[in-house]
Write a protein that holds these residues in place. Structure first.
Motif, PDB file in Angstrom:
ATOM      1  N   ASP A 279       0.906  -1.116  -0.167  1.00  0.00           N
ATOM      2  CA  ASP A 279       0.027  -0.075  -0.036  1.00  0.00           C
ATOM      3  C   ASP A 279       0.891   1.384  -0.066  1.00  0.00           C
ATOM      4  OD1 ASP A 279      -3.302  -0.271   1.200  1.00  0.00           O
ATOM      5  OD2 ASP A 279      -2.179  -2.090   0.269  1.00  0.00           O
ATOM      6  N   ALA A 280       1.933   1.276   0.854  1.00  0.00           N
ATOM      7  CA  ALA A 280       2.712   2.399   0.764  1.00  0.00           C
ATOM      8  C   ALA A 280       3.419   2.723  -0.434  1.00  0.00           C
ATOM      9  CB  ALA A 280       3.818   2.473   1.757  1.00  0.00           C
ATOM     10  N   GLN A 281       3.504   1.433  -1.399  1.00  0.00           N
ATOM     11  CA  GLN A 281       4.159   1.921  -2.745  1.00  0.00           C
ATOM     12  C   GLN A 281       3.346   2.640  -3.712  1.00  0.00           C
ATOM     13  OE1 GLN A 281       6.527  -1.018  -4.575  1.00  0.00           O
ATOM     14  NE2 GLN A 281       6.545  -2.417  -2.985  1.00  0.00           N
ATOM     15  N   LYS A 282       1.939   2.405  -3.509  1.00  0.00           N
ATOM     16  CA  LYS A 282       1.211   3.031  -4.264  1.00  0.00           C
ATOM     17  C   LYS A 282       1.292   4.722  -4.177  1.00  0.00           C
ATOM     18  CE  LYS A 282      -1.802  -0.553  -3.421  1.00  0.00           C
ATOM     19  NZ  LYS A 282      -3.010  -1.028  -2.477  1.00  0.00           N
ATOM     20  N   SER A 283       1.541   4.952  -2.794  1.00  0.00           N
ATOM     21  CA  SER A 283       1.800   6.758  -2.719  1.00  0.00           C
ATOM     22  C   SER A 283       3.121   6.826  -3.043  1.00  0.00           C
ATOM     23  CB  SER A 283       1.680   7.043  -1.205  1.00  0.00           C
ATOM     24  OG  SER A 283       0.481   6.841  -0.839  1.00  0.00           O
ATOM     25  N   MET A 284       4.168   6.031  -3.057  1.00  0.00           N
ATOM     26  CA  MET A 284       5.530   6.143  -3.529  1.00  0.00           C
ATOM     27  C   MET A 284       5.521   6.514  -5.059  1.00  0.00           C
ATOM     28  SD  MET A 284       7.343   3.282  -1.304  1.00  0.00           S
ATOM     29  CE  MET A 284       8.810   3.005  -2.537  1.00  0.00           C
ATOM     30  N   GLY A 285       4.797   5.563  -5.695  1.00  0.00           N
ATOM     31  CA  GLY A 285       4.513   5.762  -7.054  1.00  0.00           C
ATOM     32  C   GLY A 285       4.210   7.110  -7.637  1.00  0.00           C
ATOM     33  N   MET A 286       2.976   7.561  -6.811  1.00  0.00           N
ATOM     34  CA  MET A 286       2.189   8.910  -7.047  1.00  0.00           C
ATOM     35  C   MET A 286       3.336   9.844  -6.937  1.00  0.00           C
ATOM     36  SD  MET A 286      -0.683   8.860  -8.424  1.00  0.00           S
ATOM     37  CE  MET A 286      -0.252   7.696  -9.648  1.00  0.00           C
ATOM     38  N   LEU A 287       4.066   9.769  -5.588  1.00  0.00           N
ATOM     39  CA  LEU A 287       4.971  10.974  -5.424  1.00  0.00           C
ATOM     40  C   LEU A 287       6.058  11.117  -6.388  1.00  0.00           C
ATOM     41  CD1 LEU A 287       6.064  11.652  -1.573  1.00  0.00           C
ATOM     42  CD2 LEU A 287       7.354  12.456  -3.575  1.00  0.00           C
ATOM     43  N   THR A 288       6.740   9.930  -6.890  1.00  0.00           N
ATOM     44  CA  THR A 288       7.574   9.840  -7.638  1.00  0.00           C
ATOM     45  C   THR A 288       7.138  10.329  -9.311  1.00  0.00           C
ATOM     46  OG1 THR A 288       8.479   7.990  -6.662  1.00  0.00           O
ATOM     47  CG2 THR A 288       9.397   8.587  -8.966  1.00  0.00           C
ATOM     48  N   LEU A 289       5.942  10.175  -9.409  1.00  0.00           N
ATOM     49  CA  LEU A 289       5.373  10.670 -10.768  1.00  0.00           C
ATOM     50  C   LEU A 289       5.350  12.119 -10.707  1.00  0.00           C
ATOM     51  CD1 LEU A 289       4.142  10.078 -13.366  1.00  0.00           C
ATOM     52  CD2 LEU A 289       1.840   9.805 -12.168  1.00  0.00           C
ATOM     53  N   VAL A 290       5.029  12.757  -9.609  1.00  0.00           N
ATOM     54  CA  VAL A 290       4.910  14.265  -9.452  1.00  0.00           C
ATOM     55  C   VAL A 290       6.339  14.631  -9.738  1.00  0.00           C
ATOM     56  CG1 VAL A 290       4.682  16.083  -7.727  1.00  0.00           C
ATOM     57  CG2 VAL A 290       3.070  14.261  -7.830  1.00  0.00           C
ATOM     58  N   LEU A 291       7.420  14.072  -9.022  1.00  0.00           N
ATOM     59  CA  LEU A 291       8.748  14.520  -9.343  1.00  0.00           C
ATOM     60  C   LEU A 291       9.011  14.533 -10.702  1.00  0.00           C
ATOM     61  CD1 LEU A 291      10.307  12.965  -6.052  1.00  0.00           C
ATOM     62  CD2 LEU A 291       9.465  15.282  -6.628  1.00  0.00           C
ATOM     63  N   VAL A 292       8.798  13.380 -11.259  1.00  0.00           N
ATOM     64  CA  VAL A 292       9.101  13.382 -12.794  1.00  0.00           C
ATOM     65  C   VAL A 292       8.345  14.346 -13.550  1.00  0.00           C
ATOM     66  CG1 VAL A 292       9.158  11.707 -14.786  1.00  0.00           C
ATOM     67  CG2 VAL A 292       9.743  11.047 -12.697  1.00  0.00           C
ATOM     68  N   LEU A 293       7.231  14.657 -13.526  1.00  0.00           N
ATOM     69  CA  LEU A 293       6.281  15.514 -14.290  1.00  0.00           C
ATOM     70  C   LEU A 293       6.720  16.905 -14.113  1.00  0.00           C
ATOM     71  CD1 LEU A 293       2.934  13.849 -13.851  1.00  0.00           C
ATOM     72  CD2 LEU A 293       4.344  13.750 -16.018  1.00  0.00           C
ATOM     73  N   GLY A 294       7.015  17.242 -12.779  1.00  0.00           N
ATOM     74  CA  GLY A 294       7.710  18.649 -12.492  1.00  0.00           C
ATOM     75  C   GLY A 294       9.030  18.895 -13.023  1.00  0.00           C
TER      76      GLY A 294
ATOM     77  N   ILE B 140      13.325  15.053 -10.954  1.00  0.00           N
ATOM     78  CA  ILE B 140      14.357  14.202 -11.212  1.00  0.00           C
ATOM     79  C   ILE B 140      14.184  13.779 -12.611  1.00  0.00           C
ATOM     80  CG2 ILE B 140      13.965  13.327  -8.824  1.00  0.00           C
ATOM     81  CD1 ILE B 140      12.111  11.172  -9.651  1.00  0.00           C
ATOM     82  N   PRO B 141      15.259  13.166 -13.149  1.00  0.00           N
ATOM     83  CA  PRO B 141      15.397  12.812 -14.686  1.00  0.00           C
ATOM     84  C   PRO B 141      14.304  11.760 -14.998  1.00  0.00           C
ATOM     85  CG  PRO B 141      17.262  12.281 -13.544  1.00  0.00           C
ATOM     86  CD  PRO B 141      16.700  12.991 -12.535  1.00  0.00           C
ATOM     87  N   LYS B 142      14.130  10.810 -14.192  1.00  0.00           N
ATOM     88  CA  LYS B 142      13.442   9.552 -14.679  1.00  0.00           C
ATOM     89  C   LYS B 142      12.538   8.781 -13.383  1.00  0.00           C
ATOM     90  CE  LYS B 142      17.381   6.394 -13.928  1.00  0.00           C
ATOM     91  NZ  LYS B 142      18.256   5.171 -14.618  1.00  0.00           N
ATOM     92  N   PHE B 143      11.915   7.778 -13.749  1.00  0.00           N
ATOM     93  CA  PHE B 143      11.116   7.275 -12.472  1.00  0.00           C
ATOM     94  C   PHE B 143      12.024   6.203 -11.950  1.00  0.00           C
ATOM     95  CE2 PHE B 143       8.095   4.619 -10.570  1.00  0.00           C
ATOM     96  CZ  PHE B 143       6.713   5.649 -10.590  1.00  0.00           C
ATOM     97  N   ASP B 144      12.393   6.896 -10.894  1.00  0.00           N
ATOM     98  CA  ASP B 144      13.190   6.007 -10.154  1.00  0.00           C
ATOM     99  C   ASP B 144      13.306   6.582  -8.618  1.00  0.00           C
ATOM    100  OD1 ASP B 144      15.244   4.503  -9.124  1.00  0.00           O
ATOM    101  OD2 ASP B 144      16.836   5.224  -9.739  1.00  0.00           O
ATOM    102  N   VAL B 145      12.574   5.627  -7.868  1.00  0.00           N
ATOM    103  CA  VAL B 145      11.878   6.046  -6.269  1.00  0.00           C
ATOM    104  C   VAL B 145      13.212   6.586  -5.624  1.00  0.00           C
ATOM    105  CG1 VAL B 145      10.408   5.422  -4.389  1.00  0.00           C
ATOM    106  CG2 VAL B 145       9.923   4.845  -6.717  1.00  0.00           C
ATOM    107  N   PRO B 146      13.156   7.561  -5.164  1.00  0.00           N
ATOM    108  CA  PRO B 146      14.443   8.307  -4.139  1.00  0.00           C
ATOM    109  C   PRO B 146      14.098   7.568  -2.825  1.00  0.00           C
ATOM    110  CG  PRO B 146      13.509  10.066  -5.173  1.00  0.00           C
ATOM    111  CD  PRO B 146      12.225   9.007  -5.594  1.00  0.00           C
ATOM    112  N   PHE B 147      15.030   7.493  -2.070  1.00  0.00           N
ATOM    113  CA  PHE B 147      15.099   6.940  -0.643  1.00  0.00           C
ATOM    114  C   PHE B 147      14.093   7.752   0.200  1.00  0.00           C
ATOM    115  CE2 PHE B 147      16.587   6.452   3.944  1.00  0.00           C
ATOM    116  CZ  PHE B 147      16.304   5.034   4.047  1.00  0.00           C
ATOM    117  N   TRP B 148      14.307   9.148   0.212  1.00  0.00           N
ATOM    118  CA  TRP B 148      13.494  10.005   0.917  1.00  0.00           C
ATOM    119  C   TRP B 148      12.008   9.686   0.549  1.00  0.00           C
ATOM    120  CZ3 TRP B 148      10.047  13.668  -0.696  1.00  0.00           C
ATOM    121  CH2 TRP B 148      10.170  14.109  -1.836  1.00  0.00           C
ATOM    122  N   VAL B 149      11.760   9.330  -0.534  1.00  0.00           N
ATOM    123  CA  VAL B 149      10.322   9.149  -0.897  1.00  0.00           C
ATOM    124  C   VAL B 149       9.823   7.985   0.011  1.00  0.00           C
ATOM    125  CG1 VAL B 149       8.600   8.413  -2.681  1.00  0.00           C
ATOM    126  CG2 VAL B 149      10.428  10.341  -2.977  1.00  0.00           C
ATOM    127  N   MET B 150      10.549   6.877  -0.022  1.00  0.00           N
ATOM    128  CA  MET B 150      10.315   5.483   0.502  1.00  0.00           C
ATOM    129  C   MET B 150      10.165   6.110   2.152  1.00  0.00           C
ATOM    130  SD  MET B 150      13.077   3.035  -0.846  1.00  0.00           S
ATOM    131  CE  MET B 150      13.295   2.696  -2.767  1.00  0.00           C
TER     132      MET B 150
END
Length: 322
Positions: A205-220, A223-233
């Motif tokens: 379940d937490a990974q679902k939010s991790m995916g959304m948060l990382t997507l926000v960072l990519v779209l903005g 970050i250069p590509k979809f790679d979940v940062p540790f601070w997001v985890m």
């Protein structure tokens, strides 16, 4: 840039708040059976579950995050528009989580998230920006995008029921003729199964939010590509754990007491079933509904054939561990 930055910050906050409501909403799913079977007190249950819930997102990989973060493609849209769409979709999911919590209804945060985001994308930009996954499924038999999410969400309750049914039948056979003291062993074993369920829930379940948060960072463009940062985890692990610690005790009554009178064997079987299925789904990158898996794994056929009319009326069973 300032507008984009602050919009991204606001969306990150809303992602973490969704993560919190996810934990708040799903706390009952994890602790209901262990409390109803009297294996743990509510305080013990929340402490054990909270600790292993925190470890799940940190050690459970990012396969589910990759699935959730890639079922929509907003890369061709204006950055501010893309992030605003995610903000609106997440807000809708939060409203649904809070409404169902208030009514004491066990509902799926996963369904709410996927439906909310997909609906916002269709309303604002069009259905072509949602990766539905129909063509890969029909032509190549591959599960991608929304189809992978939907198949996972719809299949998991059925698996929860049948795996739970089989494990319960096996448990009854192994404990045939056991003394009532077997209840004590089953209650102690729930410290392991409840911890496993909490870990698997955090990993999924937490990974679902991790995916959304990382997507926000990519779209903005942060970050250069979809790679979940540790601070997001770490942030998502913290948010969902705080939600778990807050608890959703309205739903405990529904799952722990309203479906069926849960005894130690039922609780152990349900937790073992749910932990195995949810962790397997996390490994495969399949987002599932913890609510639906737990609820269907609890459902069992009462053993009325072994009960006298007086026992049926009182809710007691001649083999109290079953």
């Amino acid at each position: 840039m300032d507008t984009l930055y602050w919009l991204a910050v606001a969306t990150v906050v809303i992602v973490l708040f969704f993560d919190y409501t996810n934990g708040f909403h799903d706390a009952a799913n994890i602790v209901a059976t262990v409390i109803a079977s009297r294996a743990m007190t509510p305080i013990q249950a929340v402490c054990v579950v909270g600790f292993f819930e925190f470890l799940g997102p940190l050690l459970g990989g990012t396969a589910v995050a990759n699935t959730i973060g890639k079922f929509v493609d907003l890369s061709s849209l204006d950055k501010q528009m893309a992030i605003l769409i995610l903000f609106c979709g997440l807000l809708g999911a939060i409203v649904w989580n809070l409404a169902t919590w208030w009514l004491g209804i066990p509902s799926s945060s996963s369904h709410a998230l996927v439906g909310g985001v997909a609906g916002a994308v269709v309303a604002a930009a069009g259905s072509q920006f949602v990766i539905w996954g129909w063509t890969p499924l029909m032509q190549e038999g591959k599960l991608l995008g929304v189809m992978k999410v939907l198949v996972s969400l719809f299949a998991s309750p059925l698996l929860g029921f049948w795996v739970g049914f089989l494990i319960h039948r096996l448990g009854r056979r192994l404990l045939a003729g056991a003394k009532p003291t077997a209840n004590s062993v089953l209650r102690r074993m729930q410290f392991v199964t409840a911890a496993g369920l909490a870990f698997s829930h955090g990993a999924n379940d937490a990974q679902k939010s991790m995916g959304m948060l990382t997507l926000v960072l990519v779209l903005g463009g942060f970050i250069p590509k979809f790679d979940v940062p540790f601070w997001v985890m770490l942030a998502c692990a913290t948010a969902i754990t705080l939600g778990i610690l807050s608890g959703g005790w309205r739903i405990v009554r529904t799952l722990g007491f309203a479906i069926y009178r849960v005894r130690p064997l039922h609780a152990f079987d349900s937790q073992l079933t749910s932990a195995l299925l949810i962790f397997s789904a996390s490994y495969a990158g399949a987002p599932v509904s913890t609510t639906h898996v737990v609820a269907t794994s609890i459902i069992r056929q009462p053993d009325l054939g072994a009960m006298t009319p007086a026992q049926v009326a009182s809710g007691m069973h001649s083999k109290s561990w079953g």
